[in-house]
Write a protein that holds these residues in place. Structure first.
Motif, PDB file in Angstrom:
ATOM      1  N   ALA A 126      -0.495 -20.123 -48.080  1.00  0.00           N
ATOM      2  CA  ALA A 126       0.849 -19.231 -47.531  1.00  0.00           C
ATOM      3  C   ALA A 126       0.316 -17.776 -46.816  1.00  0.00           C
ATOM      4  O   ALA A 126       0.935 -17.104 -46.093  1.00  0.00           O
ATOM      5  CB  ALA A 126       1.845 -18.977 -48.790  1.00  0.00           C
ATOM      6  N   GLY A 127      -1.206 -17.476 -46.939  1.00  0.00           N
ATOM      7  CA  GLY A 127      -1.542 -16.425 -46.473  1.00  0.00           C
ATOM      8  C   GLY A 127      -2.371 -16.359 -45.018  1.00  0.00           C
ATOM      9  O   GLY A 127      -2.217 -17.511 -44.457  1.00  0.00           O
ATOM     10  N   SER A 128      -3.415 -15.528 -45.092  1.00  0.00           N
ATOM     11  CA  SER A 128      -4.071 -15.594 -44.018  1.00  0.00           C
ATOM     12  C   SER A 128      -5.007 -16.696 -43.852  1.00  0.00           C
ATOM     13  O   SER A 128      -5.555 -17.283 -42.938  1.00  0.00           O
ATOM     14  CB  SER A 128      -4.771 -14.172 -43.879  1.00  0.00           C
ATOM     15  N   TYR A 129      -5.602 -17.060 -44.952  1.00  0.00           N
ATOM     16  CA  TYR A 129      -6.411 -18.401 -45.171  1.00  0.00           C
ATOM     17  C   TYR A 129      -5.709 -19.559 -44.493  1.00  0.00           C
ATOM     18  O   TYR A 129      -6.206 -20.275 -43.515  1.00  0.00           O
ATOM     19  CB  TYR A 129      -6.798 -18.577 -46.563  1.00  0.00           C
ATOM     20  N   GLY A 130      -4.513 -19.778 -44.880  1.00  0.00           N
ATOM     21  CA  GLY A 130      -3.674 -20.985 -44.221  1.00  0.00           C
ATOM     22  C   GLY A 130      -3.206 -20.676 -43.035  1.00  0.00           C
ATOM     23  O   GLY A 130      -3.468 -22.036 -42.473  1.00  0.00           O
ATOM     24  N   SER A 131      -3.257 -19.731 -42.383  1.00  0.00           N
ATOM     25  CA  SER A 131      -2.973 -19.668 -40.927  1.00  0.00           C
ATOM     26  C   SER A 131      -3.945 -19.560 -40.163  1.00  0.00           C
ATOM     27  O   SER A 131      -3.834 -19.296 -38.940  1.00  0.00           O
ATOM     28  CB  SER A 131      -1.939 -18.656 -40.877  1.00  0.00           C
ATOM     29  N   ALA A 132      -5.244 -19.463 -40.558  1.00  0.00           N
ATOM     30  CA  ALA A 132      -6.636 -19.429 -40.081  1.00  0.00           C
ATOM     31  C   ALA A 132      -6.615 -18.087 -39.142  1.00  0.00           C
ATOM     32  O   ALA A 132      -7.176 -17.946 -38.217  1.00  0.00           O
ATOM     33  CB  ALA A 132      -6.557 -20.580 -38.858  1.00  0.00           C
ATOM     34  N   GLU A 133      -5.714 -17.276 -39.875  1.00  0.00           N
ATOM     35  CA  GLU A 133      -6.089 -15.895 -39.324  1.00  0.00           C
ATOM     36  C   GLU A 133      -7.642 -15.365 -39.181  1.00  0.00           C
ATOM     37  O   GLU A 133      -8.273 -15.410 -40.284  1.00  0.00           O
ATOM     38  CB  GLU A 133      -5.429 -14.643 -39.985  1.00  0.00           C
ATOM     39  N   GLY A 134      -8.081 -14.895 -38.183  1.00  0.00           N
ATOM     40  CA  GLY A 134      -9.347 -14.291 -37.960  1.00  0.00           C
ATOM     41  C   GLY A 134     -10.379 -15.371 -37.567  1.00  0.00           C
ATOM     42  O   GLY A 134     -11.471 -15.275 -37.284  1.00  0.00           O
ATOM     43  N   LEU A 135     -10.183 -16.664 -37.526  1.00  0.00           N
ATOM     44  CA  LEU A 135     -10.807 -17.772 -37.012  1.00  0.00           C
ATOM     45  C   LEU A 135     -10.459 -18.204 -35.806  1.00  0.00           C
ATOM     46  O   LEU A 135      -9.483 -17.840 -34.838  1.00  0.00           O
ATOM     47  CB  LEU A 135     -10.644 -19.074 -37.941  1.00  0.00           C
ATOM     48  N   PRO A 156      -5.672 -24.409 -41.868  1.00  0.00           N
ATOM     49  CA  PRO A 156      -5.661 -25.166 -43.057  1.00  0.00           C
ATOM     50  C   PRO A 156      -4.425 -25.552 -43.690  1.00  0.00           C
ATOM     51  O   PRO A 156      -4.331 -26.769 -44.505  1.00  0.00           O
ATOM     52  CB  PRO A 156      -6.495 -23.877 -43.935  1.00  0.00           C
ATOM     53  N   ALA A 157      -3.568 -24.822 -43.468  1.00  0.00           N
ATOM     54  CA  ALA A 157      -2.102 -25.219 -44.048  1.00  0.00           C
ATOM     55  C   ALA A 157      -1.637 -26.422 -43.546  1.00  0.00           C
ATOM     56  O   ALA A 157      -1.125 -27.462 -44.183  1.00  0.00           O
ATOM     57  CB  ALA A 157      -1.061 -24.174 -43.899  1.00  0.00           C
ATOM     58  N   ALA A 158      -1.803 -26.741 -42.104  1.00  0.00           N
ATOM     59  CA  ALA A 158      -1.158 -27.890 -41.406  1.00  0.00           C
ATOM     60  C   ALA A 158      -2.225 -29.037 -41.787  1.00  0.00           C
ATOM     61  O   ALA A 158      -1.573 -29.908 -42.180  1.00  0.00           O
ATOM     62  CB  ALA A 158      -1.415 -27.668 -39.983  1.00  0.00           C
ATOM     63  N   ARG A 159      -3.312 -28.826 -42.091  1.00  0.00           N
ATOM     64  CA  ARG A 159      -4.193 -29.762 -42.471  1.00  0.00           C
ATOM     65  C   ARG A 159      -3.925 -30.327 -43.925  1.00  0.00           C
ATOM     66  O   ARG A 159      -3.774 -31.586 -44.063  1.00  0.00           O
ATOM     67  CB  ARG A 159      -5.742 -29.632 -42.421  1.00  0.00           C
ATOM     68  N   TYR A 160      -3.531 -29.570 -44.811  1.00  0.00           N
ATOM     69  CA  TYR A 160      -2.873 -29.833 -46.279  1.00  0.00           C
ATOM     70  C   TYR A 160      -1.899 -30.738 -45.872  1.00  0.00           C
ATOM     71  O   TYR A 160      -1.572 -31.807 -46.686  1.00  0.00           O
ATOM     72  CB  TYR A 160      -2.967 -28.622 -47.060  1.00  0.00           C
ATOM     73  N   LEU A 214     -10.393 -30.222 -50.347  1.00  0.00           N
ATOM     74  CA  LEU A 214      -9.704 -30.189 -51.806  1.00  0.00           C
ATOM     75  C   LEU A 214     -10.463 -29.842 -52.849  1.00  0.00           C
ATOM     76  O   LEU A 214     -10.169 -28.823 -53.620  1.00  0.00           O
ATOM     77  CB  LEU A 214      -8.829 -31.375 -52.149  1.00  0.00           C
ATOM     78  N   LEU A 215     -11.438 -30.446 -52.928  1.00  0.00           N
ATOM     79  CA  LEU A 215     -12.617 -30.111 -54.011  1.00  0.00           C
ATOM     80  C   LEU A 215     -13.125 -28.701 -53.848  1.00  0.00           C
ATOM     81  O   LEU A 215     -13.284 -28.102 -54.778  1.00  0.00           O
ATOM     82  CB  LEU A 215     -13.650 -31.262 -53.723  1.00  0.00           C
ATOM     83  N   GLN A 216     -13.440 -28.230 -52.688  1.00  0.00           N
ATOM     84  CA  GLN A 216     -13.901 -26.958 -52.514  1.00  0.00           C
ATOM     85  C   GLN A 216     -12.953 -26.003 -52.974  1.00  0.00           C
ATOM     86  O   GLN A 216     -13.215 -24.922 -53.729  1.00  0.00           O
ATOM     87  CB  GLN A 216     -14.271 -26.688 -51.017  1.00  0.00           C
ATOM     88  N   ASN A 217     -11.560 -26.373 -52.555  1.00  0.00           N
ATOM     89  CA  ASN A 217     -10.794 -24.961 -52.926  1.00  0.00           C
ATOM     90  C   ASN A 217     -10.179 -25.264 -54.299  1.00  0.00           C
ATOM     91  O   ASN A 217      -9.971 -24.134 -54.803  1.00  0.00           O
ATOM     92  CB  ASN A 217      -9.410 -25.274 -51.879  1.00  0.00           C
ATOM     93  N   THR A 218     -10.510 -26.396 -55.106  1.00  0.00           N
ATOM     94  CA  THR A 218     -10.092 -26.444 -56.538  1.00  0.00           C
ATOM     95  C   THR A 218     -11.367 -25.693 -56.901  1.00  0.00           C
ATOM     96  O   THR A 218     -11.055 -25.026 -58.249  1.00  0.00           O
ATOM     97  CB  THR A 218     -10.195 -27.866 -56.807  1.00  0.00           C
ATOM     98  N   ARG A 219     -12.678 -25.665 -56.977  1.00  0.00           N
ATOM     99  CA  ARG A 219     -13.618 -25.078 -57.274  1.00  0.00           C
ATOM    100  C   ARG A 219     -13.477 -23.357 -57.194  1.00  0.00           C
ATOM    101  O   ARG A 219     -13.599 -22.756 -58.048  1.00  0.00           O
ATOM    102  CB  ARG A 219     -15.083 -25.404 -56.822  1.00  0.00           C
TER     103      ARG A 219
END
Length: 272
Positions: A126-135, A156-160, A214-219
């Motif tokens: 829901a934040g900057s990571y999900g919207s690929a801000e800065g990429l 990332p949000a759209a990929r999920y 998913l595995l990376q984000n879960t870790r």
């Protein structure tokens, strides 16, 4: 089998996190007599000598308390469990079921669901990571080398969202109309194993890429600071003996194979 990988990662973190001065335990062929280790120890001891020499030459005498105020920092706002921010209820249920099979509970440690991994992922998407801000998110988009990272126009949000929709469609077709969250644990593990081995094909996306994502984000959710919504009650840190954001635990850096006796502390200053 997937869960075993997680535990291995957690144990590995436990060996390096508190002091990052391993004696080579668990690393085949390494020991205190290793030339590289001796060189590293020499560099560390030399650096410490220089630091303390310089400090003593310019030391100030402190009286009447420390030169900073307690809780004067501005840590991130703590995330608490609550309604999903990015996921739909169905997506949230699926992700909770997924992370709880990637890190299943055991008698001593909660699993990925109760550790808050799904909440962590939801808030990140829901934040900057999900919207690929800065990429850099402009074309051309073509598969490159692994070192070049993701080459997709999707955030990332759209990929999920795309992968969860495809996973739901796959499970309903394979398991009598049931979504992933409602199939048995054995069936969940079979699906996850198929995604990991690229044997489960998801419509419109790569099942294996989603599994790795998913595995990376879960870790991350299991071991990140609790302020971000995961690692609830610091269960990940307690499992590996990580002291967290404590100011100073140098006395324990060289005390290998001993559990640090004090509870971990988060960057918000909270203790458990």
């Amino acid at each position: 089998m997937v869960a075993k990988e997680i535990r291995l990662s957690a144990n590995a973190m436990g060996k390096i996190a508190p002091g990052a001065h391993s004696t080579g335990e668990g690393i085949p062929g390494s020991s205190r007599s290793d030339p590289g280790m001796r060189r590293r120890q020499f560099l560390v001891s030399t650096a410490m000598t220089l630091v303390f020499s310089a400090t003593s030459a310019q030391a100030l005498v402190l009286k009447d308390g420390l030169p900073w105020a307690p809780s004067a920092g501005t840590p991130p706002t703590t995330i608490h469990p609550g309604p999903w921010v990015y996921f739909t209820p169905e997506e949230g249920a699926a992700v909770e079921a997924l992370v709880d099979r990637l890190i299943p509970p055991d008698p001593r440690t909660p699993g990925g669901k109760d550790a808050g991994c799904a909440v962590f992922i939801d808030r990140q998407l829901a934040g900057s990571y999900g919207s690929a801000e800065g990429l850099y998110m402009h074309g051309p988009f073509a598969d490159g080398t692994p070192e070049q990272g993701n080459q997709s126009p999707l955030t990332p949000a759209a990929r999920y969202r795309q992968a969860l929709s495809a996973l739901d469609k796959y499970c309903r077709a394979a398991y009598a109309g049931k979504p992933f969250a409602q199939i048995s644990d054995d069936e969940k593990d079979k699906v996850l194993s198929g995604l990991e081995k690229d044997e489960v094909q998801l419509e419109g996306t790569s099942g294996r890429a989603f599994f790795e994502y998913l595995l990376q984000n879960t870790r991350e959710g299991f071991f990140a600071d609790p302020v971000y919504g995961g690692n609830r009650d610091m269960v990940g840190w307690k499992m590996v003996g990580f002291p967290g954001a404590r100011y100073d635990y140098r006395d324990w850096v060289e005390r290998h194979n001993e559990r640090y006796p004090l509870p971990p502390v988060g960057i918000a200053g909270r203790r458990e």
